[in-house]
Design a protein around this motif. Structure first.
Motif, PDB file in Angstrom:
ATOM      1  N   PHE A 119       6.095   0.011  29.325  1.00 18.69           N
ATOM      2  CA  PHE A 119       6.757   0.726  30.518  1.00 18.69           C
ATOM      3  C   PHE A 119       5.812   0.435  31.379  1.00 18.69           C
ATOM      4  CE2 PHE A 119       8.424   3.349  26.768  1.00 18.69           C
ATOM      5  CZ  PHE A 119       9.403   2.828  26.678  1.00 18.69           C
ATOM      6  N   TYR A 120       6.327   0.474  32.615  1.00 21.32           N
ATOM      7  CA  TYR A 120       5.373   0.082  33.932  1.00 21.32           C
ATOM      8  C   TYR A 120       6.131   0.541  35.343  1.00 21.32           C
ATOM      9  CZ  TYR A 120       8.332  -3.982  34.412  1.00 21.32           C
ATOM     10  OH  TYR A 120       9.283  -4.998  34.450  1.00 21.32           O
ATOM     11  N   LEU A 121       5.311   0.766  36.250  1.00 19.97           N
ATOM     12  CA  LEU A 121       5.520   1.087  37.663  1.00 19.97           C
ATOM     13  C   LEU A 121       4.763   0.290  38.620  1.00 19.97           C
ATOM     14  CD1 LEU A 121       6.978   3.038  39.727  1.00 19.97           C
ATOM     15  CD2 LEU A 121       4.975   4.747  39.265  1.00 19.97           C
ATOM     16  N   LEU A 209       1.254  10.211  38.246  1.00 20.28           N
ATOM     17  CA  LEU A 209       2.823  10.035  38.993  1.00 20.28           C
ATOM     18  C   LEU A 209       3.006  11.181  39.988  1.00 20.28           C
ATOM     19  CD1 LEU A 209       4.567   9.590  35.581  1.00 20.28           C
ATOM     20  CD2 LEU A 209       4.490   7.913  37.719  1.00 20.28           C
ATOM     21  N   PRO A 221      12.913   2.944  41.596  1.00 19.03           N
ATOM     22  CA  PRO A 221      13.145   3.171  40.048  1.00 19.03           C
ATOM     23  C   PRO A 221      14.267   2.044  39.807  1.00 19.03           C
ATOM     24  CG  PRO A 221      12.562   5.107  41.024  1.00 19.03           C
ATOM     25  CD  PRO A 221      12.886   4.245  42.055  1.00 19.03           C
ATOM     26  N   VAL A 227       9.763  -1.425  37.997  1.00 18.91           N
ATOM     27  CA  VAL A 227       9.866  -0.278  37.411  1.00 18.91           C
ATOM     28  C   VAL A 227      10.559  -0.675  35.868  1.00 18.91           C
ATOM     29  CG1 VAL A 227      10.797   1.861  37.162  1.00 18.91           C
ATOM     30  CG2 VAL A 227       9.882   1.199  39.432  1.00 18.91           C
ATOM     31  N   ASN A 228       9.929  -0.352  34.824  1.00 15.81           N
ATOM     32  CA  ASN A 228      10.573  -0.468  33.400  1.00 15.81           C
ATOM     33  C   ASN A 228      10.390   1.091  33.003  1.00 15.81           C
ATOM     34  OD1 ASN A 228      11.578  -1.068  30.957  1.00 15.81           O
ATOM     35  ND2 ASN A 228       9.775  -1.685  30.260  1.00 15.81           N
ATOM     36  N   ASN A 229      11.110   1.859  33.160  1.00 16.04           N
ATOM     37  CA  ASN A 229      10.944   3.376  32.809  1.00 16.04           C
ATOM     38  C   ASN A 229      11.233   3.667  31.491  1.00 16.04           C
ATOM     39  OD1 ASN A 229      10.425   6.032  33.317  1.00 16.04           O
ATOM     40  ND2 ASN A 229      12.139   6.505  34.763  1.00 16.04           N
ATOM     41  N   GLU A 236       9.397   9.833  32.327  1.00 17.45           N
ATOM     42  CA  GLU A 236      10.483   9.390  32.602  1.00 17.45           C
ATOM     43  C   GLU A 236      11.106  10.058  34.149  1.00 17.45           C
ATOM     44  OE1 GLU A 236      14.595   7.302  30.743  1.00 17.45           O
ATOM     45  OE2 GLU A 236      13.232   8.630  29.468  1.00 17.45           O
ATOM     46  N   VAL A 239       9.133   9.289  37.153  1.00 18.73           N
ATOM     47  CA  VAL A 239       8.938   8.072  37.683  1.00 18.73           C
ATOM     48  C   VAL A 239      10.378   8.097  38.360  1.00 18.73           C
ATOM     49  CG1 VAL A 239       9.472   5.716  36.945  1.00 18.73           C
ATOM     50  CG2 VAL A 239       7.750   7.002  35.958  1.00 18.73           C
ATOM     51  N   ASN A 240      11.555   8.415  37.880  1.00 18.85           N
ATOM     52  CA  ASN A 240      12.949   8.421  38.646  1.00 18.85           C
ATOM     53  C   ASN A 240      12.846   9.294  40.020  1.00 18.85           C
ATOM     54  OD1 ASN A 240      14.240   7.108  36.835  1.00 18.85           O
ATOM     55  ND2 ASN A 240      14.662   8.757  35.482  1.00 18.85           N
TER      56      ASN A 240
END
Length: 409
Positions: A119-121, A209, A221, A227-229, A236, A239-240
């Motif tokens: 998962f990444y941001l 975050l 997002p 973004v792979n949440n 999660e 991130v959203n």
């Protein structure tokens, strides 16, 4: 009524589940972590990339584009670098083109994320249209990448480079630009840059975050390139919630599990950025190298009046602006100019006789104003993060790197 499925139907159900819905791996992944080189993890590392005037090109190595793009024919560039890590706290020369191979800290660390399924941001206020347009105040002036596994453990990578990275996965490449240093349309390897990577626990990921939200970082997002949440539900949800302007006027701090202090300046806290950092460190005298350009914030002493201020921060100490530095007898330019001798890194270090050996990696430049009338000028009115290490060996080496001419008061 019982439901019965054929083997083919069950296979199709399983395929669609794995392809679209079952994002949590069936077997736990190891957490992404900073790498000095492929197969050599470390708790943290710092990279300073030189400008093209001081150490041009790659010292004889040839550029490749392992993360997408084609080698750009820049008029001049530099991907030579020095680095330090938790394994060796002294600055040492690196080999090859930074960000281009699995044998350098940036290339190895980014490659493990880009070529895996973590998962990444990614956030950056200067994507140059791919995948997002550039955004100015009141958005944050912040750039970086956060990656984690299904347990929520992972790492953060702070970068100072516009337009890189623009994708976190080989499965979601950039549409119109490259995604490797030296292979991006914007020549972000002309001037000096810095990179800082730090291993994080799940509570650290949550803290980062929250800091990003407070700083109003630019992300989306809904864009799969950046973004792979997924993972733990609280991560999660945080991130959203990103990609929005924060109304906060309060700086936040968090001590991460590594002992690194994380500072988050919100855009609506309209104060000079590095004076703010000094104040939060108890009035620590600092020397900083940033993109120093109009509207410049001058060098200040502990007695300099700062009208654009929040008294809850406490008083700032002296903040020197480094105009030049030194490495191996060569002068390094630290002014904010888009020329071969320019600098876009944002690094600082304790400078007083009784210093606490702080080393600071930041998002924000010393641009803005000390006393108005428009206290939201330039970086005063932008959000951003600062990572503060307390490390005697590293601070001595960074202090040497930043030794040189100082901007006037």
């Amino acid at each position: 009524m019982s439901l019965r499925f054929t083997v083919r139907q069950l296979s199709l159900i399983l395929f669609w589940c794995l392809a679209y819905y079952c994002r949590t791996p069936l077997v736990a992944q190891e957490a992404p972590t900073p790498l000095v080189k492929s197969g050599q993890p470390t708790d943290w590392w710092f990279v300073f990339k030189f400008n093209a005037e001081s150490f041009p090109a790659c010292g004889g190595a040839q550029r490749t584009c392992p993360f997408g793009g084609a080698v750009e024919q820049y008029k001049t560039f530099s991907q030579q670098f020095v680095f330090a890590s938790s394994a060796d706290h002294t600055l040492q020369p690196g080999g090859g083109c930074i960000g281009d191979t699995t044998g350098d800290p940036l290339g190895a660390t980014f490659g493990q994320i880009y070529n895996d399924t973590f998962f990444y941001l990614i956030w950056n206020d200067q994507f140059y249209g791919d995948p997002l347009p550039n955004k100015d105040a009141p958005w944050g002036h912040s750039k970086g990448l956060l990656a984690w596994n299904s347990d929520g453990n992972g790492m953060v990578l702070q970068v100072s480079t516009p337009s890189w990275p623009g994708s976190g996965s080989s499965g979601e490449p950039r549409k119109t630009d490259g995604n490797t240093l030296g292979c991006v349309a914007d020549n972000d390897v002309l001037v000096s840059q810095h990179f800082f990577a730090l291993a994080l626990t799940k509570p650290d990921i949550v803290a980062v975050l929250k800091a990003l939200a407070n700083a109003s970082v630019v992300t989306d997002p809904g864009k799969l390139e950046i973004v792979n949440n997924g993972g733990p539900s609280d991560i999660e949800a945080l991130v959203n919630g990103l990609g929005k302007i924060s109304k906060s006027k309060t700086v936040t701090t968090a001590v991460l599990s590594s002992g690194v202090l994380l500072i988050s300046k919100p855009s609506d806290l309209n104060v000079p950025p590095w004076q703010m950092v000094s104040a939060l460190l108890g009035g620590e005298p600092l020397r900083a190298a940033t993109w120093w350009a109009k509207p410049e914030i001058p060098t200040t002493t502990a007695s300099t009046a700062v009208g654009c201020w929040d008294q809850s921060l406490g008083p700032p100490g002296a903040v020197e602006i480094a105009l030049t530095g030194t490495w191996q007898g060569k002068t390094l330019g630290f002014q904010g100019v888009g020329e071969p001798d320019g600098n876009h890194a944002k690094i600082g270090v304790s400078s007083g006789e009784d210093e606490h050996n702080y080393v600071i990696f930041g998002d924000l430049n010393q641009q803005g104003t000390l006393d108005g009338p428009h206290c939201d000028s330039s970086q005063n009115g932008r959000g951003g993060l600062f990572f503060v290490l307390q490390d005697a060996q590293l601070s001595n080496r960074v202090r040497d790197l930043l030794q040189g001419e100082t901007a006037p008061q």
